[in-house]
Motif scaffolding. Structure first.
Motif, PDB file in Angstrom:
ATOM      1  N   PHE A 181       0.826  -1.202   0.000  1.00 30.45           N
ATOM      2  CA  PHE A 181       0.000   0.000   0.000  1.00 30.45           C
ATOM      3  C   PHE A 181       0.866   1.261   0.000  1.00 30.45           C
ATOM      4  O   PHE A 181       1.984   1.283   0.532  1.00 30.45           O
ATOM      5  N   HIS A 185      -2.849   5.539   1.353  1.00 29.44           N
ATOM      6  CA  HIS A 185      -4.002   4.663   1.513  1.00 29.44           C
ATOM      7  C   HIS A 185      -4.548   4.746   2.946  1.00 29.44           C
ATOM      8  O   HIS A 185      -3.799   4.640   3.910  1.00 29.44           O
ATOM      9  N   LYS A 186      -5.857   4.906   3.045  1.00 35.62           N
ATOM     10  CA  LYS A 186      -6.507   4.961   4.353  1.00 35.62           C
ATOM     11  C   LYS A 186      -6.859   3.544   4.805  1.00 35.62           C
ATOM     12  O   LYS A 186      -6.914   2.615   3.997  1.00 35.62           O
ATOM     13  N   ASP A 187      -7.096   3.397   6.091  1.00 34.00           N
ATOM     14  CA  ASP A 187      -7.360   2.070   6.650  1.00 34.00           C
ATOM     15  C   ASP A 187      -8.576   1.410   6.008  1.00 34.00           C
ATOM     16  O   ASP A 187      -8.566   0.200   5.736  1.00 34.00           O
ATOM     17  N   ASP A 188      -9.636   2.198   5.751  1.00 39.29           N
ATOM     18  CA  ASP A 188     -10.827   1.605   5.143  1.00 39.29           C
ATOM     19  C   ASP A 188     -10.559   1.165   3.705  1.00 39.29           C
ATOM     20  O   ASP A 188     -11.112   0.164   3.223  1.00 39.29           O
ATOM     21  N   GLU A 189      -9.678   1.887   2.994  1.00 40.33           N
ATOM     22  CA  GLU A 189      -9.309   1.500   1.637  1.00 40.33           C
ATOM     23  C   GLU A 189      -8.490   0.213   1.648  1.00 40.33           C
ATOM     24  O   GLU A 189      -8.696  -0.683   0.824  1.00 40.33           O
ATOM     25  N   LYS A 190      -7.587   0.095   2.602  1.00 35.47           N
ATOM     26  CA  LYS A 190      -6.795  -1.128   2.735  1.00 35.47           C
ATOM     27  C   LYS A 190      -7.703  -2.328   3.031  1.00 35.47           C
ATOM     28  O   LYS A 190      -7.551  -3.391   2.438  1.00 35.47           O
ATOM     29  N   LYS A 191      -8.647  -2.119   3.940  1.00 31.64           N
ATOM     30  CA  LYS A 191      -9.551  -3.212   4.311  1.00 31.64           C
ATOM     31  C   LYS A 191     -10.384  -3.660   3.122  1.00 31.64           C
ATOM     32  O   LYS A 191     -10.589  -4.865   2.901  1.00 31.64           O
ATOM     33  N   ASP A 195     -10.234  -7.402   1.704  1.00 31.41           N
ATOM     34  CA  ASP A 195     -11.471  -8.194   1.773  1.00 31.41           C
ATOM     35  C   ASP A 195     -11.814  -8.823   0.423  1.00 31.41           C
ATOM     36  O   ASP A 195     -12.536  -9.817   0.365  1.00 31.41           O
ATOM     37  N   GLU A 202      -0.398  -7.839   2.536  1.00 32.91           N
ATOM     38  CA  GLU A 202       0.574  -7.178   1.680  1.00 32.91           C
ATOM     39  C   GLU A 202       1.707  -8.155   1.386  1.00 32.91           C
ATOM     40  O   GLU A 202       2.412  -8.598   2.287  1.00 32.91           O
TER      41      GLU A 202
END
Length: 237
Positions: A181, A185-191, A195, A202
């Motif tokens: 990432f 990248h924000k945490d919600d984007e990573k999740k 998912d 990663e």
């Protein structure tokens, strides 16, 4: 000693590949728009850094002349240079942005392939060209539509050049998925990404280096696209 040319070599995947090939004892030609402290720290042994403005034909021609003057042959050319930004970020300059994507993802690889063809061509031990594309080339992301379209075009160029250069050069692509990432990248984007990925997590850049090794070692592969994406392209249902 094998000689490897990597574009976009000053950061992230390009820098990793530069380090990895140097560690294998290869000579590496690092083509980049501007050097980085990390690239400079690698020193000069077996490393040729070539600066080029990807948007300027004169600059690209000078870069090719520099490469040809110092190298009699290339074993591998990895087209890693990329520009990954959302369409919405450039809504006030859409045409200019699209032109830049074209120059980086399409014109630069095509130009270098043609200009360096004679250094790569070898019927006994074919040279390799690898285009780094994206799984979005097959299933585009609506927020990155322009980026996706030029990566799709690079996939098409893979097939065109494979036909044109056979049997002396093998041309393939690698389509990565989520590797590492960006800091933005924000945490919600990573999740959301993880998912949708069968092998969530990663991976780092090592799988791409391994994929390049597979293509180089397998002498019966050309015109192919290898997905290295942890299953992201098929996703979870």
């Amino acid at each position: 000693m094998n000689t490897v040319l990597i574009t976009g070599a000053s950061r992230r995947l390009g820098l990793y590949l530069t380090q990895a090939f140097l560690a294998q004892g290869c000579k590496v030609i690092a083509l980049t728009r501007k050097a980085s402290a990390e690239l400079d720290a690698l020193g000069t042994q077996n490393l040729q850094v070539v600066l080029a403005d990807y948007s300027c034909e004169t600059s690209l021609a000078a870069a090719v002349n520099s490469i040809r003057s110092q190298n009699d042959a290339l074993s591998l050319l990895v087209h890693n240079a990329s520009l990954f930004e959302k369409d919405a970020t450039h809504k006030d300059d859409l045409c200019g942005f699209y032109d830049e994507l074209y120059r980086v993802h399409m014109r630069l690889p095509a130009y270098l392939n043609e200009a360096l063809q004679s250094l790569l061509y070898n019927k006994a031990q074919p040279g390799c060209i690898i285009h780094i594309t994206d799984i979005y080339a097959d299933n585009p992301n609506r927020e990155f539509g322009l980026y996706c379209s030029t990566k799709a075009a690079l996939e098409n160029l893979t097939k065109s050049f494979a036909k044109k250069y056979a049997p002396g050069i093998r041309v393939n692509s690698i389509a990565p998925g989520p590797l590492m990432f960006l800091p933005s990248h924000k945490d919600d984007e990573k999740k959301a990404v993880l998912d949708e990925t069968l092998l969530a997590g990663e991976s780092g850049f090592e799988p791409i280096f391994q994929g390049i090794g597979f293509i180089v070692d397998n002498q019966f592969v050309t015109g192919s696209s290898v997905k290295i994406d942890g299953g992201r392209s098929i996703g979870k249902i």
